[in-house]
Design a protein around this motif. Sequence first.
Motif, short mmCIF file in Angstrom:
data_model
loop_
_atom_site.label_atom_id
_atom_site.label_comp_id
_atom_site.label_asym_id
_atom_site.label_seq_id
_atom_site.Cartn_x
_atom_site.Cartn_y
_atom_site.Cartn_z
N LEU A 24 0.84 -1.19 0.00
CA LEU A 24 0.00 0.00 0.00
C LEU A 24 0.88 1.24 0.00
N LEU A 25 0.74 2.05 -1.04
CA LEU A 25 1.47 3.32 -1.12
C LEU A 25 0.50 4.44 -0.76
N GLY A 26 0.78 5.11 0.34
CA GLY A 26 -0.06 6.20 0.80
C GLY A 26 -0.89 5.79 2.01
N VAL A 27 -0.52 6.31 3.18
CA VAL A 27 -1.26 5.96 4.40
C VAL A 27 -1.72 7.23 5.14
N GLY A 28 -2.44 8.05 4.39
CA GLY A 28 -3.16 9.14 5.04
C GLY A 28 -4.34 8.54 5.79
N ALA A 62 -7.53 -2.60 7.91
CA ALA A 62 -8.50 -3.64 7.54
C ALA A 62 -7.78 -4.88 7.02
N TRP A 63 -6.78 -4.70 6.17
CA TRP A 63 -6.04 -5.85 5.66
C TRP A 63 -5.22 -6.53 6.75
N LEU A 64 -4.63 -5.75 7.62
CA LEU A 64 -3.88 -6.34 8.73
C LEU A 64 -4.79 -7.17 9.62
N ALA A 65 -5.97 -6.66 9.92
CA ALA A 65 -6.91 -7.37 10.77
C ALA A 65 -7.36 -8.69 10.14
N ALA A 66 -7.33 -8.74 8.81
CA ALA A 66 -7.74 -9.95 8.09
C ALA A 66 -6.58 -10.92 7.89
N GLY A 67 -5.41 -10.58 8.40
CA GLY A 67 -4.28 -11.49 8.33
C GLY A 67 -3.35 -11.33 7.16
N HIS A 68 -3.52 -10.27 6.38
CA HIS A 68 -2.64 -10.04 5.24
C HIS A 68 -1.31 -9.44 5.72
N ARG A 69 -0.25 -9.81 5.03
CA ARG A 69 1.04 -9.16 5.25
C ARG A 69 1.00 -7.86 4.44
N VAL A 70 1.08 -6.73 5.13
CA VAL A 70 0.92 -5.43 4.49
C VAL A 70 2.23 -4.65 4.54
N THR A 71 2.72 -4.29 3.37
CA THR A 71 3.91 -3.44 3.26
C THR A 71 3.44 -2.04 2.89
N VAL A 72 3.90 -1.05 3.65
CA VAL A 72 3.42 0.31 3.41
C VAL A 72 4.58 1.26 3.14
N TRP A 73 4.26 2.30 2.40
CA TRP A 73 5.19 3.42 2.20
C TRP A 73 4.37 4.69 2.19
N ASN A 74 4.93 5.73 2.77
CA ASN A 74 4.27 7.04 2.75
C ASN A 74 5.34 8.11 2.67
N ARG A 75 5.02 9.18 1.93
CA ARG A 75 5.99 10.27 1.80
C ARG A 75 6.36 10.86 3.16
N THR A 76 5.36 11.03 4.03
CA THR A 76 5.62 11.45 5.41
C THR A 76 5.79 10.19 6.23
N ALA A 77 7.02 9.85 6.53
CA ALA A 77 7.36 8.54 7.09
C ALA A 77 6.69 8.25 8.42
N VAL A 78 6.44 9.27 9.23
CA VAL A 78 5.90 9.03 10.57
C VAL A 78 4.54 8.34 10.52
N SER A 109 11.27 3.02 0.49
CA SER A 109 11.02 3.72 -0.76
C SER A 109 9.84 3.05 -1.47
N PRO A 110 9.21 3.75 -2.42
CA PRO A 110 8.14 3.11 -3.19
C PRO A 110 8.64 1.89 -3.95
N ALA A 111 9.85 1.96 -4.51
CA ALA A 111 10.38 0.84 -5.27
C ALA A 111 10.53 -0.39 -4.38
N LEU A 157 -2.59 1.86 -4.52
CA LEU A 157 -2.15 3.24 -4.39
C LEU A 157 -3.30 4.09 -3.85
N CYS A 158 -3.02 4.84 -2.80
CA CYS A 158 -4.02 5.73 -2.21
C CYS A 158 -3.31 7.04 -1.88
N LEU A 159 -3.01 7.79 -2.93
CA LEU A 159 -2.19 8.99 -2.80
C LEU A 159 -3.00 10.25 -3.02
N LEU A 160 -2.33 11.38 -3.06
CA LEU A 160 -3.01 12.67 -3.13
C LEU A 160 -3.72 12.89 -4.47
N ASP A 161 -3.00 12.62 -5.56
CA ASP A 161 -3.56 12.86 -6.89
C ASP A 161 -2.79 12.03 -7.91
#
Length: 312
Positions: free
Chosen positions: A29-33, A42-58, A73-75, A86-90
Amino acid sequence: MNDDTHSPTTAPVPAAAPGPTRTPPPVTLLGVGAMGTALARAWLAAGHRVTVWNRTAVRAERLAAEGAVVAASPAEAVAAGRLVVLCLLDDASVGEALDGADLAGRDLVNLTTGTPAEGRKRAAWAAERGARFLDGGIMAVPPMIGAADSGGYVFYSGSSELFEEHRATLAVPAGTEYVGADPGFAALHDVALLSAMSGMFAGVLHAFALIRREDIAPTDFAPLLVSWLGAMAPMAHQTAAQLESGDFTEGVVSNLAMQVAGNATLLRTAEEQGVSPELLTPYMSLMERRLAEGHGEEDTTGVVELLAPRKD
């Protein structure tokens, strides 16, 4: 048959051994606003392994405590699995985030808000890089994501093969509604519904403005407003039927001429109450134009001809 009739030598049938438990597929998942965070949880609660990246790392780090893997990094995030959401700004943010990532063999699901043209262009862009593409339009707010019976769902359009393969995973955060192979259709459905909602909200605000200076409690008026709008909403079915048949006089209850005449009362009331009519007048002006063209016996459906004339 009653159990008393069984032979003493009849042995109970043993329960079938449970089959192997299928491990939920990984999700990147790219983008965790606000919305991305809700999706990740939701995916974590269902047992999926979720890899995330966000421009604002915190923001990504907050999810690490809940079990998410944070990519630097996104790559790196894209490399973690086949399904990349992808769930990004635009749309520009999508291009920037994926620039330099190896997309060959990846399945991209773009839940970033965009236009139909952007969805089509991004699908072609993904295909050039060896990826399958699905565009999405989220019809929900973050609290509805992952909540049972919330009514939230997501429009999807693009690769039907991708949708069918990942349908179960995509259905974890919210319901799914596939609307066609044209990658622009998800955004088009999304914006069409949001546009209708905007018009409704405009009417709601005008209604509250009319009573604002009177001894009428908004909380007492609200149930009446909700009930009335709910009763009127099914008229959309008649509008759709008229548009498909091309006969705007079909099933008319209150024709355009009557409604234009009635608009005068709405405007006088607004003036008496000291309320600006500017939320109503654009629509009323279109109604008057359609009437002036000689369509007084039609339903108001004919106004659409002023907005988007029928193709020959």
